[in-house]
Design a protein around this motif. Structure first.
Motif: not given
Length: 416
Positions: A224-228, A240-243, A246-248
């Motif tokens: 599963l790819r998650l793309r912002l 910042q949103q991407f970081e 990634k933590l989640l």
């Protein structure tokens, strides 16, 4: 700054009936995104005058840029050029540069002995209201029209000719007209968690995203790819949103870049200066194909033995006949022996082996269709696992290859 949007119109009955796969739209969409233009709509229509006309009207009503492919050939079913001439109130004229190029192709490149056919000569006819985009690798020129501040590009449907004109003419033109257009994206890859599960895990994050950032879920064969995607925002805000994302999902994330499983494995092997060989039965060399399609594969890939038949497993990979008779080709014992046999044949650091039943026939109550054994090892240790795939033959082969590569990835990371 205005958010630019584009429509893609692909023309041809062959696209609608599945005779030809539409790869043009994917290429065009990717290039538009990189140029900062959002591909908002896509139309696929047959070789019907009214349908093409309607698609042009709908595209022009909602988007700034319209890119059309197909229907520019010399035969009677290629109606795009005369239709565009009428749509933009033009008259047909012969373009001297295009005629010279077509003549050169047939007389010098193709070495045709006969005079230029009238149908070939007509390739040089274009509406007098367009700017000709010279197609240096084919006979059909591209065309650029402008109407009410909208730009229309008509390109050949032949993929390599379309790609040439997109890269050499369309994208440079758009970048010169629309400066500082940026669409930013960040993509990560997860494995082992379904779309609905991860959506539940990150629902609070998604609901809190600003309107300028959009999250997309892109599932494919167990991954599963998650793309912002961000428009009208700074890259700092997107990063910042991407970081945070990634933590989640760090428990399931296997890469924070948009790459395939085979590219991920190749990168690990190259970074660690390690090599791989494969022993493939049910996948028929497909894993080797995925790896050797990567530029520089010779740096990490030694080769493959496609041991589809038992006599090849026994004769080349030295799988004991007793193992095949007692446990069968689809077993932990057989893939373990395949790994061991190939390690003796090839000087590779790792070996990956697969043996299974891809269907639709060949299954038994004990080993139904979709049963696959995977083996991976080095000269110190060999591990095996059994997976079950449940689709048609083609999908089963692809899914097996991806799961096998992930099994290899996990083994390598544990060993190094």
């Amino acid at each position: 700054m205005k958010n630019l949007q584009a429509s893609i119109i692909t023309i041809g009955d062959e696209l609608l009936i599945g005779q030809v796969i539409d790869s043009n739209s994917a290429f065009i969409g990717k290039e538009l995104m990189e140029a900062g233009i959002w591909p908002a709509h896509k139309f696929t229509v047959g070789d019907q005058w009214n349908d093409i006309w309607q698609a042009l009207d709908e595209a022009a009503a909602q988007d700034d840029i319209i890119i059309i492919t197909g229907g520019l050939g010399p035969t009677a079913d290629d109606i795009t050029k005369p239709l565009l001439c009428k749509y933009f109130d033009g008259k047909m004229r012969e373009d001297a540069a295009t005629l010279a190029h077509v003549t050169y192709l047939f007389e010098v490149v193709f070495k045709r002995k006969m005079p230029l056919l009238e149908s070939n000569r007509r390739q040089a006819e274009v509406p007098d209201v367009c700017t000709v985009l010279q197609n240096k690798i084919g006979t059909a020129p591209g065309m650029l029209f402008e109407k009410n501040g909208k730009y229309f590009f008509s390109l050949p449907g032949v993929p390599n000719e379309m790609q040439y004109l997109m890269l050499q003419e369309v994208i440079p033109f758009l970048k010169s007209k629309y400066k500082n257009q940026v669409i930013s994206q960040r993509t990560l890859l997860t494995y082992g968690a379904g779309e609905s599960f991860l959506a539940e895990e990150i629902k609070d994050f998604e609901s809190a995203l600003p309107p300028t950032i959009k999250l997309a879920y892109l599932p494919n064969y167990g991954m599963l790819r998650l793309r912002l995607t961000a428009r009208d925002t700074t890259t700092q805000a997107l990063d910042q949103q991407f970081e945070d994302l990634k933590l989640l999902v760090k428990k399931w994330m296997i890469s924070d870049t948009d790459i395939s499983m085979q590219e991920l494995v190749a990168g690990i092997l190259k970074n660690k200066k390690k090599t791989l060989a494969t022993a493939e039965s049910c996948t028929g060399g497909y894993i080797a194909h995925l790896l050797t399609a990567i530029p520089g594969a010779s740096d990490f890939f030694k080769g493959s033995v496609v041991s589809y038949a038992n006599e090849v497993k026994a004769g080349i990979l030295q799988v004991p006949e007793a193992t095949l008779e007692s446990y069968g080709a689809v077993s932990a014992e057989t893939v373990q022996a395949m790994v061991k046999g190939l390690l003796h044949l090839v000087q590779a650091d790792f070996v990956l082996a697969v043996s299974g039943i891809m269907g639709p026939t060949g299954g038994t109550p004990e080993k139904p269709v979709g049963t696959v054994w995977l083996g991976v090892g080095d000269r110190k240790r060999i591990v095996t696992t059994c997976i079950h795939v449940r689709f048609d033959r083609e999908k089963n082969i692809h899914l097996t290859a991806i799961q096998a590569l992930n099994f290899l990835r996990q083994f390598i990371l544990q060993q190094i």
